[in-house]
Design a protein around this motif. Structure first.
Motif, PDB file in Angstrom:
ATOM      1  N   GLN A   1      52.068  49.781  37.451  1.00  0.00           N
ATOM      2  CA  GLN A   1      51.187  48.975  38.293  1.00  0.00           C
ATOM      3  C   GLN A   1      49.909  49.750  38.571  1.00  0.00           C
ATOM      4  OE1 GLN A   1      52.895  47.957  42.122  1.00  0.00           O
ATOM      5  NE2 GLN A   1      51.843  45.985  42.148  1.00  0.00           N
ATOM      6  N   LYS A   2      48.778  49.100  38.427  1.00  0.00           N
ATOM      7  CA  LYS A   2      47.497  49.768  38.645  1.00  0.00           C
ATOM      8  C   LYS A   2      47.314  50.125  40.119  1.00  0.00           C
ATOM      9  CE  LYS A   2      42.538  49.409  37.644  1.00  0.00           C
ATOM     10  NZ  LYS A   2      42.180  50.211  38.797  1.00  0.00           N
ATOM     11  N   ILE A   3      46.782  51.317  40.361  1.00  0.00           N
ATOM     12  CA  ILE A   3      46.401  51.713  41.712  1.00  0.00           C
ATOM     13  C   ILE A   3      44.993  51.181  41.956  1.00  0.00           C
ATOM     14  CG2 ILE A   3      45.975  53.652  43.265  1.00  0.00           C
ATOM     15  CD1 ILE A   3      48.029  55.252  41.639  1.00  0.00           C
ATOM     16  N   GLU A   4      44.860  50.306  42.929  1.00  0.00           N
ATOM     17  CA  GLU A   4      43.579  49.649  43.209  1.00  0.00           C
ATOM     18  C   GLU A   4      42.833  50.271  44.383  1.00  0.00           C
ATOM     19  OE1 GLU A   4      42.136  47.286  41.552  1.00  0.00           O
ATOM     20  OE2 GLU A   4      43.715  46.390  40.329  1.00  0.00           O
ATOM     21  N   TYR A   5      43.575  50.832  45.357  1.00  0.00           N
ATOM     22  CA  TYR A   5      42.955  51.210  46.620  1.00  0.00           C
ATOM     23  C   TYR A   5      43.248  52.666  46.985  1.00  0.00           C
ATOM     24  CZ  TYR A   5      43.253  46.093  47.143  1.00  0.00           C
ATOM     25  OH  TYR A   5      43.172  44.735  46.950  1.00  0.00           O
ATOM     26  N   ILE A   6      42.313  53.258  47.703  1.00  0.00           N
ATOM     27  CA  ILE A   6      42.555  54.481  48.456  1.00  0.00           C
ATOM     28  C   ILE A   6      42.295  54.120  49.911  1.00  0.00           C
ATOM     29  CG2 ILE A   6      41.818  56.851  48.894  1.00  0.00           C
ATOM     30  CD1 ILE A   6      41.074  57.044  45.926  1.00  0.00           C
TER      31      ILE A   6
ATOM     32  N   TYR B   1      45.099  34.406  52.261  1.00  0.00           N
ATOM     33  CA  TYR B   1      46.345  35.168  52.263  1.00  0.00           C
ATOM     34  C   TYR B   1      46.105  36.643  52.574  1.00  0.00           C
ATOM     35  CZ  TYR B   1      47.801  30.998  49.656  1.00  0.00           C
ATOM     36  OH  TYR B   1      48.043  29.705  49.267  1.00  0.00           O
ATOM     37  N   GLY B   2      47.164  37.281  53.060  1.00  0.00           N
ATOM     38  CA  GLY B   2      47.118  38.714  53.324  1.00  0.00           C
ATOM     39  C   GLY B   2      47.771  39.534  52.233  1.00  0.00           C
ATOM     40  N   ARG B   3      48.335  38.880  51.231  1.00  0.00           N
ATOM     41  CA  ARG B   3      48.953  39.576  50.106  1.00  0.00           C
ATOM     42  C   ARG B   3      48.885  38.665  48.892  1.00  0.00           C
ATOM     43  NH1 ARG B   3      55.088  39.378  52.668  1.00  0.00           N
ATOM     44  NH2 ARG B   3      55.389  37.124  52.524  1.00  0.00           N
ATOM     45  N   ALA B   4      48.903  39.257  47.724  1.00  0.00           N
ATOM     46  CA  ALA B   4      48.725  38.495  46.486  1.00  0.00           C
ATOM     47  C   ALA B   4      50.036  38.506  45.701  1.00  0.00           C
ATOM     48  CB  ALA B   4      47.586  39.093  45.662  1.00  0.00           C
ATOM     49  N   TYR B   5      50.988  37.727  46.180  1.00  0.00           N
ATOM     50  CA  TYR B   5      52.318  37.705  45.571  1.00  0.00           C
ATOM     51  C   TYR B   5      52.420  36.622  44.488  1.00  0.00           C
ATOM     52  CZ  TYR B   5      54.622  40.932  48.841  1.00  0.00           C
ATOM     53  OH  TYR B   5      55.027  42.037  49.536  1.00  0.00           O
ATOM     54  N   PRO B   6      53.322  36.802  43.528  1.00  0.00           N
ATOM     55  CA  PRO B   6      53.485  35.819  42.449  1.00  0.00           C
ATOM     56  C   PRO B   6      54.205  34.557  42.931  1.00  0.00           C
ATOM     57  CG  PRO B   6      55.059  37.604  42.194  1.00  0.00           C
ATOM     58  CD  PRO B   6      54.173  37.991  43.330  1.00  0.00           C
ATOM     59  N   GLU B   7      54.116  33.523  42.122  1.00  0.00           N
ATOM     60  CA  GLU B   7      54.791  32.264  42.428  1.00  0.00           C
ATOM     61  C   GLU B   7      56.305  32.415  42.262  1.00  0.00           C
ATOM     62  OE1 GLU B   7      53.717  32.280  38.061  1.00  0.00           O
ATOM     63  OE2 GLU B   7      52.777  32.866  39.960  1.00  0.00           O
TER      64      GLU B   7
ATOM     65  N   GLY C   1      48.922  38.210  40.523  1.00  0.00           N
ATOM     66  CA  GLY C   1      49.981  38.066  41.511  1.00  0.00           C
ATOM     67  C   GLY C   1      51.102  39.036  41.181  1.00  0.00           C
ATOM     68  N   GLU C   2      51.374  39.989  42.092  1.00  0.00           N
ATOM     69  CA  GLU C   2      52.357  41.051  41.817  1.00  0.00           C
ATOM     70  C   GLU C   2      53.217  41.330  43.046  1.00  0.00           C
ATOM     71  OE1 GLU C   2      50.067  43.929  38.578  1.00  0.00           O
ATOM     72  OE2 GLU C   2      50.008  44.447  40.710  1.00  0.00           O
ATOM     73  N   TYR C   3      54.438  41.722  42.778  1.00  0.00           N
ATOM     74  CA  TYR C   3      55.336  42.189  43.843  1.00  0.00           C
ATOM     75  C   TYR C   3      56.170  43.330  43.287  1.00  0.00           C
ATOM     76  CZ  TYR C   3      59.446  42.288  46.925  1.00  0.00           C
ATOM     77  OH  TYR C   3      60.464  42.674  47.755  1.00  0.00           O
ATOM     78  N   TYR C   4      56.013  44.518  43.892  1.00  0.00           N
ATOM     79  CA  TYR C   4      56.843  45.652  43.476  1.00  0.00           C
ATOM     80  C   TYR C   4      58.136  45.601  44.273  1.00  0.00           C
ATOM     81  CZ  TYR C   4      58.532  50.309  42.414  1.00  0.00           C
ATOM     82  OH  TYR C   4      59.312  51.355  41.985  1.00  0.00           O
TER      83      TYR C   4
ATOM     84  N   VAL D   1      58.031  45.687  38.634  1.00  0.00           N
ATOM     85  CA  VAL D   1      56.909  44.896  39.127  1.00  0.00           C
ATOM     86  C   VAL D   1      57.096  43.468  38.629  1.00  0.00           C
ATOM     87  CG1 VAL D   1      54.416  44.584  39.120  1.00  0.00           C
ATOM     88  CG2 VAL D   1      55.385  46.893  39.124  1.00  0.00           C
ATOM     89  N   ILE D   2      57.167  42.536  39.562  1.00  0.00           N
ATOM     90  CA  ILE D   2      57.306  41.123  39.224  1.00  0.00           C
ATOM     91  C   ILE D   2      55.907  40.506  39.191  1.00  0.00           C
ATOM     92  CG2 ILE D   2      58.262  38.916  39.972  1.00  0.00           C
ATOM     93  CD1 ILE D   2      60.484  40.634  41.384  1.00  0.00           C
ATOM     94  N   ARG D   3      55.548  39.932  38.069  1.00  0.00           N
ATOM     95  CA  ARG D   3      54.214  39.344  37.904  1.00  0.00           C
ATOM     96  C   ARG D   3      54.332  37.866  37.589  1.00  0.00           C
ATOM     97  NH1 ARG D   3      53.589  44.356  35.367  1.00  0.00           N
ATOM     98  NH2 ARG D   3      52.011  45.666  36.411  1.00  0.00           N
ATOM     99  N   GLY D   4      53.388  37.109  38.129  1.00  0.00           N
ATOM    100  CA  GLY D   4      53.356  35.679  37.864  1.00  0.00           C
ATOM    101  C   GLY D   4      52.128  35.281  37.077  1.00  0.00           C
ATOM    102  N   ASP D   5      51.973  33.978  36.925  1.00  0.00           N
ATOM    103  CA  ASP D   5      50.810  33.458  36.214  1.00  0.00           C
ATOM    104  C   ASP D   5      49.596  33.321  37.133  1.00  0.00           C
ATOM    105  OD1 ASP D   5      52.209  33.218  33.821  1.00  0.00           O
ATOM    106  OD2 ASP D   5      52.953  31.212  34.348  1.00  0.00           O
ATOM    107  N   ASN D   6      49.855  33.167  38.429  1.00  0.00           N
ATOM    108  CA  ASN D   6      48.719  32.962  39.333  1.00  0.00           C
ATOM    109  C   ASN D   6      47.917  34.241  39.522  1.00  0.00           C
ATOM    110  OD1 ASN D   6      50.665  34.259  40.825  1.00  0.00           O
ATOM    111  ND2 ASN D   6      50.525  32.924  42.611  1.00  0.00           N
TER     112      ASN D   6
END
Length: 673
Positions: free
Chosen positions: A293-298, A580-586, A620-623, A638-643
């Motif tokens: 999973q890519k690290i996006e933030y510090i 939203y406060g999180r970007a979770y998959p469908e 959309g990702e959920y670890y 890491v669970i990934r969706g299409d959204n």
């Protein structure tokens, strides 16, 4: 507190040096050890250097690395240091009223609904101030100069004299030459000692930064309007003097994830099973980032405690875990968790799983300031990590804990708000070599907030509040000391007299937010970029939490820069869209046996006609991680969706909208005319 033999011997040596220096201190004609006051800051440094026999370049260089020659309105630093010379007085600061950002937050630092809450208690890191010598140098300065402790805290001349006296005492302590005309190169040991570091590596790193500052020189206007100049001077320091300090040598293990030119050590956060179930473990999760999973933030935090107690907290497997802790007096860093693993620090599992957490010694709610030494090492570490993980150096990716959204509506109000309005984002990004720049015009549709830190002094309140249960606490309306800030307040009309805007999640009754130091619901911060809504005279309106929000931005002293980029706006036919406060998959993306994590909107909505600056487009990702050994279905995957989701600057915090709900447009399109 038990004192080590090293600490006891240091105290004996310093006491002897203090006595010797007091004998050598010249008296004025009036027979007082106090120097005649002078209003000019440059002259104050020159006079103190001459009085105590310290090269002026050394005195200026040390002061710059502590405070950048600023006074900070007489307030203490995050490590209890006062004045331009950062004379520390932790015992005094401990007696002052003041709360922590933990008191108002019920945040679960892990932020994962699939597991029981780890909500912190207010006393999580609230241990008393440690008794290390590095946190009580003001006492020694008082003995050396004869000045009162109050004068050393509040009087600039006394403070600079105190710093010079300490440097001279440290120089004599190691048997090095003293005198204003001595070679600055011979002061390396005393400079290293001034850092307060407890290891040779940290002391050397501090001294190296001081001598680098002397080599480049600098000139700046201080926060109280004084011009100070350090002329550039190439000095090759005599580093052998460091050995006279007798400091411990740090082991730097293979795999330590810090750049080579800063002081860093490995103090591991324990990954262990402490209970009877596989879910009772701490205080982070194993992962394989960035391969998985890519690290996006510090994420920039402050500890709400001193360095030692905070490090003790991260060593507790039943509590929170973050990747690095930074010490204020010298900028030393301790790494606790490998960056490939996920810390429990930001209160939002989506952000945690995609971020690295840096805790800086400090107290967001006290109105304290952060040392230059810590800013510099933090910036070096962040640049190193950003290069390694391809993280852009902007405020969409280098964020404060106060920019992290709540995961669901019920969690928004309890989110923490550090590093707070006194973190100098503009200077920090200068050190990151990614300064905020104007990239547009009034017609390009975006503004990047960037007030002058020193002169931007909003009147916050509540810095002197007491923890719950203290009798007769100061009222929340008690003013904080006026000092520089990265933050600007937002009004509901173009006037200083207009009420502040409302954050419906923080104040559901619709009343205006306030200037209370923790009340960030009507506040923007340096480096954040917003979509322009309107310009009216000296006032600029942005889209913020679903409303036009105004800040003062006069042409004679701009508090924001014109910018250009992408904006998100609802697609045609959509009156409102969820935020939203999180970007979770469908739900369809979850494998059998793995519970679905709902896509739950926050209280806010984004309405037709509104526009928000785009920070990123994300999958959309959920670890999934719920057990100590990774044995539960789907664990450590890491669970990934299409959204896909669009990260937007919606309020003070970043938030997310579904890509299918919005159009992404160049910001000039639809910009106000």
């Amino acid at each position: 507190m038990h004192l080590s033999a090293t600490t006891r011997s240091r105290r004996v040596l310093l006491a002897a040096a203090v006595a010797a220096a007091m004998v050598a201190t010249p008296l004025t004609a009036a027979g007082s050890a106090a120097a005649a006051p002078t209003a000019d800051r440059q002259q104050q440094y020159a006079a103190a250097a001459a009085e105590y026999g310290v090269p002026e370049s050394v005195l200026l260089g040390v002061s710059y690395l502590q405070s950048r020659w600023d006074t900070n309105a007489g307030t203490p630093s995050t490590s209890a240091g006062y004045g331009p010379m950062h004379l520390t007085d932790a015992e005094h600061v401990a007696a002052l009223p003041g709360g922590t950002h933990h008191e108002e937050g019920t945040e679960d630092p892990r932020g994962d609904d699939s597991r029981p809450s780890l909500a912190e208690t207010p006393e999580s890191a609230a241990e008393p101030a440690p008794a290390e010598a590095a946190l009580r140098t003001l006492d020694a300065a008082a003995e050396l100069t004869g000045a009162s402790e109050e004068a050393l805290r509040t009087d600039v001349t006394a403070n600079i004299r105190g710093g010079a006296a300490l440097l001279a005492a440290y120089q004599r302590e190691i048997g090095a030459p003293v005198g204003a005309d001595t070679d600055p190169a011979a002061w390396y040991g005393a400079v290293a000692r001034y850092s307060g570091a407890d290891s040779a590596d940290a002391a050397a790193a501090f001294a190296n930064e001081v001598y680098a500052t002397i080599a480049t020189g600098d000139t700046r206007l201080t926060d109280d309007g004084q011009r100070v100049t350090l002329a550039a001077s190439a000095v090759l320091p005599e580093r052998s003097w460091l050995d006279r300090l007798g400091l411990r040598k740090l082991a730097r293990p293979d795999g330590l994830e810090c750049p080579d030119d800063i002081s860093c050590e490995w103090i591991p956060a324990p990954y262990q099973n402490y209970g009877t179930t596989l879910g009772a473990y701490g205080n982070h999760d194993l992962a394989d980032r960035p391969a998985q999973q890519k690290i996006e933030y510090i994420v920039i935090h402050d500890t709400e405690g001193y360095f030692g107690p905070s490090v003790n907290l991260v060593k507790d497997p039943k509590r929170v875990g973050w990747h690095y802790t930074l010490r204020s007096v010298d900028g030393h860093i301790a790494q606790h968790i490998k960056t490939k693993n996920v810390g429990w620090h930001a209160g939002n599992w989506y952000v945690n799983s995609k971020s690295i957490g840096l805790e800086h010694e400090g107290f967001a709610g006290h109105g304290t300031w952060y040392t230059e030494a810590m800013y510099r090492t933090s910036a070096k570490l962040v640049r190193h990590l950003a290069r390694q993980y391809n993280i852009p150096l902007d405020r969409n990716h280098i964020i404060g804990h106060d920019n992290v959204p709540g995961t669901v509506a019920a969690n928004v109000r309890g989110m923490h708000w550090d590093a707070g309005p006194y973190w100098n984002w503009s200077h920090y990004f200068d050190l990151l070599k990614a300064p905020f720049k104007s990239t547009g015009t009034p017609r390009t549709g975006l503004v990047t907030i960037d007030p002058d830190f020193a002169t931007n002094q909003p009147q916050f309140t509540g810095c002197n509040r007491q923890p719950p249960g203290v009798p007769n606490p100061p009222p929340p309306t008690a003013p904080c000391p006026l000092r520089g800030s990265s933050a600007l307040p937002l009004h509901n009309a173009p006037s200083h007299d207009a009420p502040l805007v409302n954050d419906i999640a923080l104040r559901p009754d619709g009343t205006p937010n306030t200037m209370y130091v923790s009340d960030h619901g009507a506040r923007v911060s340096a480096g954040q970029t917003y979509a322009l809504a309107e310009v009216r005279g000296d006032w600029t309106a942005i889209w913020y939490l679903g409303q036009k929000s105004w800040f003062h931005n006069p042409a004679s002293a701009r508090t924001a820069k014109w910018s250009v980029g992408l904006v998100a706006t609802p697609k045609a036919g959509k009156t409102t869209i969820p935020v939203y406060g999180r970007a979770y998959p469908e739900q369809a993306a979850y494998p059998a046996g793995v519970p679905y994590q709902t896509i739950s909107p926050l209280q806010y909505t984004l309405s037709a006609g509104e526009r928000y600056a785009v920070g990123n487009v994300l999958p959309g990702e959920y670890y999934r991680a719920t057990t100590f050994d990774g044995s539960a279905p789907g664990d450590r995957t890491v669970i990934r969706g299409d959204n896909k989701y669009v990260q937007i600057q919606f309020g003070h915090r970043i938030m997310y909208v579904n890509l299918d709900d919005v159009n992404l447009l160049p910001s000039p399109l639809g910009a106000p005319r």
